[in-house]
Design a protein around this motif. Structure first.
Motif, PDB file in Angstrom:
ATOM      1  N   MET A 152      -6.954  -1.586  -2.946  1.00  0.00           N
ATOM      2  CA  MET A 152      -6.219  -2.296  -3.985  1.00  0.00           C
ATOM      3  C   MET A 152      -6.555  -3.789  -3.937  1.00  0.00           C
ATOM      4  N   ALA A 153      -7.605  -4.119  -3.190  1.00  0.00           N
ATOM      5  CA  ALA A 153      -7.993  -5.518  -3.056  1.00  0.00           C
ATOM      6  C   ALA A 153      -8.173  -6.156  -4.426  1.00  0.00           C
ATOM      7  N   GLY A 154      -7.544  -7.295  -4.609  1.00  0.00           N
ATOM      8  CA  GLY A 154      -7.658  -8.033  -5.851  1.00  0.00           C
ATOM      9  C   GLY A 154      -6.714  -7.565  -6.943  1.00  0.00           C
ATOM     10  N   ARG A 155      -6.050  -6.425  -6.762  1.00  0.00           N
ATOM     11  CA  ARG A 155      -5.151  -5.900  -7.796  1.00  0.00           C
ATOM     12  C   ARG A 155      -3.688  -6.097  -7.436  1.00  0.00           C
ATOM     13  N   VAL A 156      -3.414  -6.496  -6.207  1.00  0.00           N
ATOM     14  CA  VAL A 156      -2.039  -6.711  -5.765  1.00  0.00           C
ATOM     15  C   VAL A 156      -1.945  -8.133  -5.212  1.00  0.00           C
ATOM     16  N   ALA A 157      -0.924  -8.850  -5.662  1.00  0.00           N
ATOM     17  CA  ALA A 157      -0.737 -10.220  -5.177  1.00  0.00           C
ATOM     18  C   ALA A 157      -0.494 -10.215  -3.671  1.00  0.00           C
ATOM     19  N   PRO A 158      -1.046 -11.198  -2.933  1.00  0.00           N
ATOM     20  CA  PRO A 158      -0.810 -11.253  -1.490  1.00  0.00           C
ATOM     21  C   PRO A 158       0.653 -11.543  -1.191  1.00  0.00           C
ATOM     22  N   GLY A 159       1.079 -11.144   0.002  1.00  0.00           N
ATOM     23  CA  GLY A 159       2.443 -11.425   0.436  1.00  0.00           C
ATOM     24  C   GLY A 159       3.144 -10.175   0.917  1.00  0.00           C
ATOM     25  N   ALA A 160       4.168 -10.380   1.719  1.00  0.00           N
ATOM     26  CA  ALA A 160       4.919  -9.266   2.284  1.00  0.00           C
ATOM     27  C   ALA A 160       5.824  -8.659   1.221  1.00  0.00           C
ATOM     28  N   ARG A 161       5.897  -7.325   1.218  1.00  0.00           N
ATOM     29  CA  ARG A 161       6.767  -6.598   0.308  1.00  0.00           C
ATOM     30  C   ARG A 161       6.794  -5.139   0.708  1.00  0.00           C
ATOM     31  N   ASP A 162       7.714  -4.397   0.156  1.00  0.00           N
ATOM     32  CA  ASP A 162       7.770  -2.953   0.352  1.00  0.00           C
ATOM     33  C   ASP A 162       6.590  -2.350  -0.392  1.00  0.00           C
ATOM     34  N   ALA A 163       5.739  -1.629   0.313  1.00  0.00           N
ATOM     35  CA  ALA A 163       4.539  -1.059  -0.306  1.00  0.00           C
ATOM     36  C   ALA A 163       4.770   0.342  -0.859  1.00  0.00           C
ATOM     37  N   ALA A 164       5.971   0.874  -0.692  1.00  0.00           N
ATOM     38  CA  ALA A 164       6.254   2.211  -1.209  1.00  0.00           C
ATOM     39  C   ALA A 164       6.004   2.221  -2.711  1.00  0.00           C
ATOM     40  N   GLY A 165       5.259   3.176  -3.151  1.00  0.00           N
ATOM     41  CA  GLY A 165       4.996   3.301  -4.576  1.00  0.00           C
ATOM     42  C   GLY A 165       3.701   2.663  -5.037  1.00  0.00           C
ATOM     43  N   LEU A 166       3.048   1.861  -4.192  1.00  0.00           N
ATOM     44  CA  LEU A 166       1.779   1.274  -4.609  1.00  0.00           C
ATOM     45  C   LEU A 166       0.683   2.334  -4.701  1.00  0.00           C
ATOM     46  N   LEU A 167       0.704   3.269  -3.781  1.00  0.00           N
ATOM     47  CA  LEU A 167      -0.245   4.382  -3.797  1.00  0.00           C
ATOM     48  C   LEU A 167       0.523   5.686  -3.668  1.00  0.00           C
ATOM     49  N   THR A 168       0.035   6.722  -4.293  1.00  0.00           N
ATOM     50  CA  THR A 168       0.653   8.037  -4.161  1.00  0.00           C
ATOM     51  C   THR A 168      -0.061   8.817  -3.063  1.00  0.00           C
TER      52      THR A 168
END
Length: 75
Positions: A1-17
């Motif tokens: 997902m490089a370049g498609r998600v803004a950097p920074g800490a967050r809950d990653a649930a749901g970014l990928l199935t």
């Protein structure tokens, strides 16, 4: 997902199935499975029976699993 998600800490649930991960697992010597189970919210587990004594609004704010978010002002 490089370049498609803004950097920074967050809950990653749901970014990928799981379907997106499965091809990456295939060449590895590992197994995976999905299980669903009922889990009590963190505050209810930590406080035990005392959680039920909290005011309804406070319980409702803390009856979340994952990041339910909250905002407010001290008073």
């Amino acid at each position: 997902m490089a370049g498609r998600v803004a950097p920074g800490a967050r809950d990653a649930a749901g970014l990928l199935t799981l379907d997106q991960f499965e091809p990456l697992f295939a060449p590895l010597a590992m197994r995976h499975e999905t299980r669903e189970r009922e889990v009590s919210p963190l505050y209810a587990r930590a406080m035990g029976p005392r959680f039920d004594a909290l005011p309804a609004a406070v319980r409702a704010m803390h009856e979340v699993n994952g990041d339910g978010g909250a905002a407010g002002e001290g008073g």
